[in-house]
Motif scaffolding. Structure first.
Motif, PDB file in Angstrom:
ATOM      1  N   LEU A   1       0.834  -1.200   0.000  1.00  0.00           N
ATOM      2  CA  LEU A   1       0.000   0.000   0.000  1.00  0.00           C
ATOM      3  C   LEU A   1       0.871   1.254   0.000  1.00  0.00           C
ATOM      4  O   LEU A   1       0.540   2.256  -0.658  1.00  0.00           O
ATOM      5  CB  LEU A   1      -0.911   0.008   1.222  1.00  0.00           C
ATOM      6  CG  LEU A   1      -2.075  -0.982   1.233  1.00  0.00           C
ATOM      7  CD1 LEU A   1      -2.979  -0.712   2.431  1.00  0.00           C
ATOM      8  CD2 LEU A   1      -2.906  -0.893  -0.047  1.00  0.00           C
ATOM      9  N   LYS A   2       1.975   1.197   0.716  1.00  0.00           N
ATOM     10  CA  LYS A   2       2.872   2.349   0.722  1.00  0.00           C
ATOM     11  C   LYS A   2       3.420   2.617  -0.672  1.00  0.00           C
ATOM     12  O   LYS A   2       3.514   3.755  -1.120  1.00  0.00           O
ATOM     13  CB  LYS A   2       4.041   2.110   1.679  1.00  0.00           C
ATOM     14  CG  LYS A   2       3.722   2.378   3.132  1.00  0.00           C
ATOM     15  CD  LYS A   2       4.982   2.277   3.976  1.00  0.00           C
ATOM     16  CE  LYS A   2       5.534   3.620   4.294  1.00  0.00           C
ATOM     17  NZ  LYS A   2       6.623   3.568   5.280  1.00  0.00           N
ATOM     18  N   LYS A   3       3.779   1.534  -1.339  1.00  0.00           N
ATOM     19  CA  LYS A   3       4.281   1.689  -2.710  1.00  0.00           C
ATOM     20  C   LYS A   3       3.211   2.306  -3.592  1.00  0.00           C
ATOM     21  O   LYS A   3       3.472   3.207  -4.388  1.00  0.00           O
ATOM     22  CB  LYS A   3       4.642   0.314  -3.294  1.00  0.00           C
ATOM     23  CG  LYS A   3       5.995  -0.216  -2.927  1.00  0.00           C
ATOM     24  CD  LYS A   3       6.274  -1.442  -3.787  1.00  0.00           C
ATOM     25  CE  LYS A   3       7.452  -2.210  -3.265  1.00  0.00           C
ATOM     26  NZ  LYS A   3       7.708  -3.428  -4.037  1.00  0.00           N
TER      27      LYS A   3
ATOM     28  N   LYS B   1       0.730   4.106  -2.718  1.00  0.00           N
ATOM     29  CA  LYS B   1       0.483   5.507  -2.341  1.00  0.00           C
ATOM     30  C   LYS B   1       1.480   6.414  -3.049  1.00  0.00           C
ATOM     31  O   LYS B   1       1.108   7.462  -3.585  1.00  0.00           O
ATOM     32  CB  LYS B   1       0.610   5.654  -0.823  1.00  0.00           C
ATOM     33  CG  LYS B   1       0.324   7.064  -0.339  1.00  0.00           C
ATOM     34  CD  LYS B   1       0.642   7.243   1.131  1.00  0.00           C
ATOM     35  CE  LYS B   1       0.526   8.715   1.491  1.00  0.00           C
ATOM     36  NZ  LYS B   1       1.015   8.998   2.848  1.00  0.00           N
TER      37      LYS B   1
ATOM     38  N   LEU C   1       0.564   2.476   7.297  1.00  0.00           N
ATOM     39  CA  LEU C   1      -0.077   3.702   6.866  1.00  0.00           C
ATOM     40  C   LEU C   1      -1.221   4.046   7.805  1.00  0.00           C
ATOM     41  O   LEU C   1      -1.864   3.155   8.365  1.00  0.00           O
ATOM     42  CB  LEU C   1      -0.640   3.519   5.453  1.00  0.00           C
ATOM     43  CG  LEU C   1       0.370   3.510   4.295  1.00  0.00           C
ATOM     44  CD1 LEU C   1      -0.345   3.194   3.005  1.00  0.00           C
ATOM     45  CD2 LEU C   1       1.076   4.851   4.207  1.00  0.00           C
TER      46      LEU C   1
ATOM     47  N   ILE D   1      -6.441   4.774  -0.706  1.00  0.00           N
ATOM     48  CA  ILE D   1      -5.859   3.881  -1.717  1.00  0.00           C
ATOM     49  C   ILE D   1      -6.869   2.816  -2.131  1.00  0.00           C
ATOM     50  O   ILE D   1      -7.025   2.508  -3.319  1.00  0.00           O
ATOM     51  CB  ILE D   1      -4.582   3.209  -1.181  1.00  0.00           C
ATOM     52  CG1 ILE D   1      -3.522   4.256  -0.893  1.00  0.00           C
ATOM     53  CG2 ILE D   1      -4.039   2.190  -2.168  1.00  0.00           C
ATOM     54  CD1 ILE D   1      -2.376   3.746  -0.063  1.00  0.00           C
TER      55      ILE D   1
ATOM     56  N   GLU E   1      14.859   1.655  -1.434  1.00  0.00           N
ATOM     57  CA  GLU E   1      13.930   2.553  -2.115  1.00  0.00           C
ATOM     58  C   GLU E   1      14.159   3.988  -1.689  1.00  0.00           C
ATOM     59  O   GLU E   1      14.307   4.281  -0.500  1.00  0.00           O
ATOM     60  CB  GLU E   1      12.502   2.143  -1.781  1.00  0.00           C
ATOM     61  CG  GLU E   1      11.541   2.521  -2.868  1.00  0.00           C
ATOM     62  CD  GLU E   1      10.264   1.730  -2.779  1.00  0.00           C
ATOM     63  OE1 GLU E   1      10.326   0.548  -2.410  1.00  0.00           O
ATOM     64  OE2 GLU E   1       9.220   2.311  -3.055  1.00  0.00           O
TER      65      GLU E   1
END
Lengths: 170, 722
Positions: A162-164, A166, B8, B16, B587
């Protein structure tokens, strides 16, 4: 997925028509999960048809008729994983044009293309977890059972994914 | 890595999820997937079996009849003993070996329960395989004690019946058995939490950097020629093995590897070994009429042989090893072809001997049904030198006690240069393996809270001779390691919602000699790495500490402390004594080459260099074979893709460094790309490997080989591949 439990019971007892009825109830969802995970219609069709055959042969061993949906989804997820394992390395992409063509009359195509592009950046297993959770409504616990993974692993992968998404979608 | 603080906020998650709902539209179901169309794929036999199996009363009767029969037999036995009809003494002498497992099972799970006996001494860790072979020859001649035979008989199947009995007792999450990975432990067992030994998957590095011999790879060199496998541009096309003369950079020969799912190579003693996972045109060869037979010896009817073979080839996977003689380098001659079913795990060349590992998931339903075929119950092999296909003899199959993993790990070994017999053993229920000097360790999950480890001694033959259980789960293949006669195992335990790691040391006889438990309590374990006599455990606490333990004295592991430092990279190479180099991907950060000094036991971040761009990736971060180190020139090299902040390409090629105790210095990035875009043609020019021969650095991509001056990196020659 809404499944007729009575039909499942009759299928277990050897009624082919009942099996085909319950398959028809779950097939669209199976296809959707396979398509977004594997990224193209050809492989998705392969995975779903293999799932049908394996479910047909194995339904007599299903203990709890009310668990048919998650049971057949597990079969599908295993089929998808085997498909992924057969890929030449790094074949990871979604055929966005092909999928857009399937849904061209519904919703906002721009939004859909954006989401598909973001999904394309994920690994197949990440897509599978997100699709099972967000589109199919399974809990983390149910997904862990479907994928045969520890619940903690699924939870951490889900949140990372989900972070990706986002970042990709923002 | 992941911790609660990384989750999150709920609102973000909802946003999302809402955006993803655009995908939740009706896609329509293709006609090919309608029940009506799929019904046409069912055979008459399938439909008949479906109808006949649906008699629940019959199934329950079978189950209760079995229980009643067992009760009657036990009752009769008790009556016989208590009345003296059968003297108890008759059983005492012959139960010695059987006592061992019973005693071990009584040991509390919290302790290491070694269930072994006096073992064949393992060879010295530094010994070449030839020495291990000699030692095994000596010990095999004296090892034929009754207890050892009894112990082997306990671990190995006596016949196919033992295999089917073991499969019958295995329960997965459900009883629908597919050609799949091992299922998780049953949720009905309240003792089991979420831990298990993970089956290897594509994202794991399947091999270790500190095991004997060499790994197979797409590129090999003997100093005169390169042997390089280039994958096809598109799926469904043939891959090619190119034999290239280094000095002239000319292609002297090409061997087709067929349509395959991956190919790797070895070169040894004038022979080229090509290992391919390739299931499309090999299924009918491997699954011939001799293995497509049921328990009564009846073969599948000839009209269905092809379909039955192809279905199994696709489902189980097939790995083929082809050996070519290179006496005439321009016309290599195929001298041997060996096939083994199961998906390819890895292979290793140790002292002229190839070890091939495959994993075959058992379709238990097929294996247990009355009309089940031998090839569904047992692994299948085929050697061109000995004739047709054959199932692995059940007496060469060990069964992992208490494992629920419904798969075989099969290992075959044979000499490259000699045409001797291939020796094959399998372990039913193993999840992954670790190859060490003179031994192979098979690991598997026990009850979701412990790891079973079986030790197979390897010499002229292979024998699983001992087995032990340690607490926790083994979460990655690097967490088992052998160093100077000590086996070290790192595990993770999850209890009551908390996580901690453990380290165990076992001696040559598989006896536990030392342990430390409860490391990093409450913290999620990220990695466990053994480097010489130190183990580094990284957790996900905010400061990402690395716990270091000194295992120099395996009887007395010493916690060195916590290091507030970056953990070791996932894949590293040891160079210049105690300097580790590795490539890190993270990342949001540039790609980085790091060199860590571990001579003191601590990780001392010595040198690092960020590559250009805001982010990037490298195959060397996940595959140590992509990381080159040439000690003569103190040169390191690895593939790189460097990206700008907006994600577009900045560099795409092969980064070259000098690396030594005095530091890192980037010499440059060489590239095969004509233009900087990600078209299919340019993707074929992505550099995969590098190698130094003489005064040149050679770089290899999918379509091109280039030669560069090793000092200046100036391009000196190019070869376009077919």
């Amino acid at each position: 997925m809404n499944v007729d439990v009575g039909a499942v019971r009759r299928a277990k007892e050897g009624n082919i028509e009942s099996f085909e009825m319950v398959y028809a109830q779950v097939a669209p969802d199976l296809y959707k999960v396979a398509l977004y995970t594997l990224g193209n219609t050809h492989d998705a069709e392969d995975a779903v048809s293999e799932t049908f055959l394996e479910a047909f042969k194995g339904i007599k061993n299903l203990r709890d008729e009310t668990k048919f949906a998650s049971w057949i989804m597990k079969i599908l997820s295993i089929r998808c994983k085997r498909k992924i394992g057969q890929y030449i390395k790094d074949k990871n992409s979604i055929d966005i044009d092909e999928i857009m063509g399937l849904t061209s009359t519904e919703g906002d195509p721009t939004q859909r293309a954006e989401v598909l592009t973001a999904l394309n950046e994920l690994k197949q297993e990440e897509r599978l977890i997100v699709v099972l959770s967000v589109l199919q409504g399974y809990t983390i616990r149910e997904i862990a059972a479907i994928l045969g993974c520890p619940q903690g692993t699924v939870s951490s992968k889900f949140h990372r994914t989900l972070k990706k998404l986002k970042e990709k979608l923002s | 890595m992941f911790s609660r603080k990384d989750m999150l906020p709920e609102e973000d998650i909802r946003q999302i999820e809402e955006r993803l709902q655009v995908l939740n539209t009706d896609l329509g179901l293709p006609k090919s997937l309608s029940a009506e169309e799929l019904h046409k794929r069912l055979t008459a036999e399938d439909c008949r079996n479906f109808r006949e199996a649906g008699h629940p009363d019959f199934m329950y009767w079978q189950r209760y009849a079995g229980m009643v029969a067992t009760f009657i037999i036990v009752l009769m036995g008790l009556v016989a003993f208590t009345t003296g009809m059968i003297p108890l003494d008759n059983f005492v002498a012959s139960s010695t070996a059987a006592d061992l497992p019973a005693a071990a099972e009584a040991a509390p799970r919290a302790e290491i329960g070694a269930m072994d006996m006096d073992e064949i001494p393992a060879p010295e860790p530094e010994a070449m395989i030839e020495e291990a072979v000699e030692e095994a020859m000596e010990t095999e001649s004296v090892s034929d004690s009754g207890a050892e035979t009894a112990y082997r008989s306990r671990l190995y199947a006596a016949g196919v019946e033992d295999i089917t009995a073991a499969l019958g007792q295995m329960e997965g999450v459900n009883d629908v058995l597919l050609l799949s990975e091992a299922p998780a432990a049953s949720g009905s067992n309240t003792k089991m939490k979420s831990s298990s030994v993970k089956a290897p998957d594509a994202t794991w590095q399947k091999e270790f950097t500190d095991v004997p011999g060499e790994s197979a790879d797409i590129l090999k060199s003997d100093g005169t020629y390169f042997y390089y496998y280039s994958a096809p541009a598109q799926a469904g096309q043939e891959g090619l093995v190119n034999i290239i003369e280094a000095k002239t950079l000319t292609n002297v020969a090409t061997i087709s590897a067929g349509v395959n799912d991956g190919t790797e190579l070895f070169i040894r003693d004038g022979r080229l070994v090509v290992v391919s996972q390739n299931r499309q045109n090999t299924a009918e060869v491997l699954y011939d009429a001799s293995v497509l037979v049921n328990s009564r010896g009846e073969s599948v009817e000839s009209a269905r042989l092809k379909e039955a073979a192809q279905r199994r080839g696709t489902g189980y996977g097939i790995t083929t090893v082809s050996v070519y003689d290179l006496t005439n380098i321009s016309a290599p001659t195929l001298v041997r072809s060996f096939m083994q079913d199961g998906s390819y795990q890895y292979s290793r060349l140790v002292g002229g001997r190839v070890f091939l590992f495959t994993e075959k998931a058992v379709d238990r339903r097929l294996a247990l049904e009355e009309e089940g075929l031998l090839c569904d119950t047992l692994p299948v092999v085929r050697d061109s030198l000995s004739g047709g296909s054959a199932v692995v003899d059940a007496q060469n199959i060990a069964i992992a006690p208490e494992s629920t993993a419904q798969n075989y790990i099969t290992v075959s070994m044979f000499d490259v240069a000699q045409d001797n017999e291939v020796i094959t053993n399998s372990v039913l229920g193993a999840s992954h393996t670790y190859l060490s000097d003179g031994a192979i360790y098979f690991c598997y999950d026990v009850d979701g809270s412990s790891v079973g480890i079986m030790r197979m001694a390897v010499g002229l033959s292979m024998n699983v001779l001992s087995q032990t259980v340690v607490k926790g789960s083994m979460e990655e293949p690097f967490a088992i390691n052998r160093y100077e006669d000590t086996l070290r195992v790192g595990t993770v335990t999850r209890e009551g919602g908390k996580t901690y790691s453990n380290v165990y040391t076992l001696d040559n006889s598989f006896h536990p000699v030392g342990s430390v438990e409860g490391i990093g309590s409450g913290e999620q374990v990220e990695s466990i790495r053994f480097v010489n006599d130190v183990v580094y455990i990284t957790t996900d606490r905010e400061t990402r500490p690395v716990y270091a333990l000194n295992l120099a004295d395996p009887h007395d592991p010493v916690i060195l402390g916590q290091l507030e430092t970056e953990p070791l990279p996932a894949n590293f190479r040891m160079i210049e004594g105690s300097l580790l180099i590795g490539v890190k991907e993270e990342e949001g950060s540039p790609l980085r080459l790091i060199a860590d000094d571990v001579s003191s036991g601590w990780i001392e971040d010595k040198y690092e260099d960020d590559l250009p761009g805001a982010g990037g990736s490298s195959a060397a971060a996940t595959d140590f074979r992509a990381l080159l180190y040439n000690s003569e020139n103190q040169l390191a090299g690895f593939p790189v893709i460097c990206r700008q902040p907006n994600g577009s390409l900045q560099n795409w090629g092969y980064a070259v460094y000098t690396v030594n105790e005095e530091g890192l210095a980037r010499k440059g990035i060489v590239s095969h790309a004509d233009v900087l875009n990600e078209s299919i043609d340019q993707q074929r020019r992505s550099v995969l490997r590098g190698r130094v021969v003489g005064d040149r650095l050679y770089t290899f991509s999918g379509s091109v080989v280039k030669a560069h001056n090793v000092e200046t990196l100036r391009e000196e020659d190019t070869l376009r591949l077919v």
